[in-house]
Design a protein around this motif. Structure first.
Motif, PDB file in Angstrom:
ATOM      1  N   ARG A 172       0.774  -1.052   0.022  1.00 55.49           N
ATOM      2  CA  ARG A 172      -0.175   0.103   0.059  1.00 55.49           C
ATOM      3  C   ARG A 172       0.841   1.256  -0.170  1.00 55.49           C
ATOM      4  NH1 ARG A 172      -3.706  -0.919   5.021  1.00 55.49           N
ATOM      5  NH2 ARG A 172      -4.470   1.354   4.341  1.00 55.49           N
ATOM      6  N   LEU A 173       2.065   1.179   0.765  1.00 54.24           N
ATOM      7  CA  LEU A 173       2.805   2.424   0.662  1.00 54.24           C
ATOM      8  C   LEU A 173       3.534   2.507  -0.635  1.00 54.24           C
ATOM      9  CD1 LEU A 173       4.781   1.806   4.201  1.00 54.24           C
ATOM     10  CD2 LEU A 173       3.530   4.163   3.454  1.00 54.24           C
ATOM     11  N   GLU A 174       3.830   1.596  -1.267  1.00 55.41           N
ATOM     12  CA  GLU A 174       4.470   1.557  -2.562  1.00 55.41           C
ATOM     13  C   GLU A 174       3.562   2.518  -3.445  1.00 55.41           C
ATOM     14  OE1 GLU A 174       6.256  -1.875  -5.292  1.00 55.41           O
ATOM     15  OE2 GLU A 174       6.931  -2.143  -3.360  1.00 55.41           O
ATOM     16  N   VAL A 175       2.202   1.639  -3.542  1.00 57.37           N
ATOM     17  CA  VAL A 175       1.162   2.449  -4.264  1.00 57.37           C
ATOM     18  C   VAL A 175       0.885   4.029  -4.127  1.00 57.37           C
ATOM     19  CG1 VAL A 175      -1.411   2.508  -4.761  1.00 57.37           C
ATOM     20  CG2 VAL A 175      -0.123   0.151  -4.464  1.00 57.37           C
ATOM     21  N   TYR A 176       1.198   4.200  -2.876  1.00 60.40           N
ATOM     22  CA  TYR A 176       1.040   5.644  -2.462  1.00 60.40           C
ATOM     23  C   TYR A 176       2.145   6.607  -2.797  1.00 60.40           C
ATOM     24  CZ  TYR A 176       1.138   9.844   0.724  1.00 60.40           C
ATOM     25  OH  TYR A 176       1.446  11.198   0.829  1.00 60.40           O
ATOM     26  N   HIS A 177       3.408   6.142  -2.628  1.00 63.14           N
ATOM     27  CA  HIS A 177       4.571   6.782  -3.578  1.00 63.14           C
ATOM     28  C   HIS A 177       4.281   6.928  -4.670  1.00 63.14           C
ATOM     29  CE1 HIS A 177       6.334   7.003   0.758  1.00 63.14           C
ATOM     30  NE2 HIS A 177       6.716   5.374   0.820  1.00 63.14           N
ATOM     31  N   THR A 178       4.100   5.659  -5.378  1.00 60.21           N
ATOM     32  CA  THR A 178       3.895   6.008  -7.007  1.00 60.21           C
ATOM     33  C   THR A 178       2.859   6.760  -7.408  1.00 60.21           C
ATOM     34  OG1 THR A 178       4.737   3.556  -7.054  1.00 60.21           O
ATOM     35  CG2 THR A 178       3.904   4.533  -9.044  1.00 60.21           C
ATOM     36  N   GLN A 179       1.650   6.720  -6.798  1.00 64.71           N
ATOM     37  CA  GLN A 179       0.509   7.194  -7.330  1.00 64.71           C
ATOM     38  C   GLN A 179       0.007   8.573  -6.744  1.00 64.71           C
ATOM     39  OE1 GLN A 179      -2.856   4.556  -7.724  1.00 64.71           O
ATOM     40  NE2 GLN A 179      -1.736   3.025  -8.796  1.00 64.71           N
ATOM     41  N   THR A 180       0.169   8.470  -5.502  1.00 61.99           N
ATOM     42  CA  THR A 180      -0.524   9.696  -4.481  1.00 61.99           C
ATOM     43  C   THR A 180       0.381  10.744  -4.227  1.00 61.99           C
ATOM     44  OG1 THR A 180      -2.274   8.235  -3.983  1.00 61.99           O
ATOM     45  CG2 THR A 180      -1.972  10.325  -2.764  1.00 61.99           C
ATOM     46  N   GLU A 181       1.689  10.111  -4.001  1.00 62.05           N
ATOM     47  CA  GLU A 181       2.873  11.254  -3.528  1.00 62.05           C
ATOM     48  C   GLU A 181       2.976  12.518  -4.459  1.00 62.05           C
ATOM     49  OE1 GLU A 181       6.011  10.490  -0.101  1.00 62.05           O
ATOM     50  OE2 GLU A 181       6.748   9.661  -1.999  1.00 62.05           O
ATOM     51  N   PRO A 182       3.001  11.955  -5.736  1.00 64.39           N
ATOM     52  CA  PRO A 182       3.407  13.214  -6.792  1.00 64.39           C
ATOM     53  C   PRO A 182       2.507  14.296  -6.710  1.00 64.39           C
ATOM     54  CG  PRO A 182       3.474  10.822  -7.774  1.00 64.39           C
ATOM     55  CD  PRO A 182       2.888  10.548  -6.546  1.00 64.39           C
ATOM     56  N   ILE A 183       1.290  14.175  -6.020  1.00 64.75           N
ATOM     57  CA  ILE A 183       0.438  15.423  -6.078  1.00 64.75           C
ATOM     58  C   ILE A 183       0.854  16.564  -5.067  1.00 64.75           C
ATOM     59  CG2 ILE A 183      -1.813  14.149  -6.645  1.00 64.75           C
ATOM     60  CD1 ILE A 183      -2.868  14.455  -3.848  1.00 64.75           C
ATOM     61  N   THR A 184       1.586  15.867  -4.142  1.00 61.57           N
ATOM     62  CA  THR A 184       2.106  16.873  -3.099  1.00 61.57           C
ATOM     63  C   THR A 184       3.310  17.770  -4.149  1.00 61.57           C
ATOM     64  OG1 THR A 184       2.032  15.090  -1.384  1.00 61.57           O
ATOM     65  CG2 THR A 184       3.540  17.001  -0.816  1.00 61.57           C
ATOM     66  N   ASP A 185       4.062  16.985  -4.858  1.00 61.84           N
ATOM     67  CA  ASP A 185       5.056  17.977  -5.601  1.00 61.84           C
ATOM     68  C   ASP A 185       4.079  18.916  -6.385  1.00 61.84           C
ATOM     69  OD1 ASP A 185       7.387  16.622  -4.624  1.00 61.84           O
ATOM     70  OD2 ASP A 185       7.124  15.124  -6.215  1.00 61.84           O
ATOM     71  N   TYR A 186       3.293  18.343  -7.134  1.00 57.76           N
ATOM     72  CA  TYR A 186       2.108  19.415  -7.859  1.00 57.76           C
ATOM     73  C   TYR A 186       1.564  20.661  -6.921  1.00 57.76           C
ATOM     74  CZ  TYR A 186      -1.978  20.716 -10.486  1.00 57.76           C
ATOM     75  OH  TYR A 186      -3.114  21.440 -10.929  1.00 57.76           O
ATOM     76  N   TYR A 187       1.185  20.364  -5.860  1.00 60.38           N
ATOM     77  CA  TYR A 187       0.814  21.462  -5.075  1.00 60.38           C
ATOM     78  C   TYR A 187       1.829  22.385  -4.412  1.00 60.38           C
ATOM     79  CZ  TYR A 187      -4.201  19.720  -5.363  1.00 60.38           C
ATOM     80  OH  TYR A 187      -5.220  19.535  -5.641  1.00 60.38           O
ATOM     81  N   LYS A 188       2.897  21.612  -4.316  1.00 62.75           N
ATOM     82  CA  LYS A 188       4.275  22.455  -3.929  1.00 62.75           C
ATOM     83  C   LYS A 188       4.469  23.402  -4.918  1.00 62.75           C
ATOM     84  CE  LYS A 188       6.483  19.314  -0.506  1.00 62.75           C
ATOM     85  NZ  LYS A 188       7.805  18.366  -0.461  1.00 62.75           N
TER      86      LYS A 188
END
Length: 220
Positions: A172-188
């Motif tokens: 689940r963490l792997e999926v989070y890092h791959t799919q969801t974490e990039p939105i943090t960079d987008y919003y940064k």
């Protein structure tokens, strides 16, 4: 306020979301609740989502976005909302931006609850649920039962859910890092991310969250 809540599984998003929604007087809009409500009410979006789920397929972004849009247009969300579980990827984040722009609105903050990976594994993999009553929850480190494997409240057998196993948590963490974490960079890139270390007591994290969301001297 219009806030997006992000963070890995086990970061305590649900706990913080409930507190924030109450204290800021805005609705907590979670993807899970949206799906359950639309499916149980048999809306056309719910029926569409269920057809994909029954076939074992991922629900397309357009369906999730449609559900979120419908919910955000409800009267109680007029003065703001707290989104939890949406957007889940960059394309959903872009769709949300477009949706808000069309209504002359924008996000105020993206609250990123940061937790070390090993702490996430420890939190979730240590959880034990009572077979007799799933509301009775214990933890091997933080909330041990008096007798190993036995529920303090009703004497039921305590067990580990399949999706709480260490292997599943790491996936689940792997999926989070791959799919969801990039939105943090987008919003940064849009200057919206407010990062809070979600380690410590619930009260400590809540205090940090409220402090982080306070406007600065320029009112931002």
């Amino acid at each position: 306020m219009r806030i997006v809540l992000v963070g890995p599984p086990g970061a305590g998003k649900g706990t913080q979301a409930a507190f924030l929604a109450k204290n800021l007087s805005i609705p907590h809009i979670s993807t899970g609740d949206l799906f359950r409500a639309n499916i149980s009410q048999q809306t056309w979006l719910g029926k569409l989502a269920k057809s994909y789920m029954d076939a074992g397929d991922l629900v397309p972004d357009e369906v999730t976005i449609g559900m979120a849009k419908d919910r955000m247009e409800k009267p109680d969300a007029e003065n703001g909302f707290l989104l939890d579980g949406f957007p889940r990827n960059v394309s959903q984040a872009e769709a949300l931006d477009e949706m808000l722009r069309s209504e002359s609105m924008k996000l105020d903050a993206v609250l990123d609850l940061e937790v070390p990976e090993e702490e996430v594994v420890k939190r979730i993999a240590g959880r034990r649920i009572c077979r007799k009553d799933s509301s009775h929850v214990f933890h091997l480190t933080y909330s041990k039962p008096k007798k190993e494997g036995v529920c303090d409240a009703c004497g039921g057998e305590l067990y580990q859910r399949d999706d709480d196993s260490e292997a599943t948590v790491r996936t689940r963490l792997e999926v989070y890092h791959t799919q969801t974490e990039p939105i943090t960079d987008y919003y940064k890139a849009h200057g919206l991310v407010v990062t809070v270390a979600a380690v410590g007591t619930v009260e400590d994290v809540t205090t940090c969250v409220m402090e982080a969301l306070k406007p600065d001297e320029d009112g931002k």
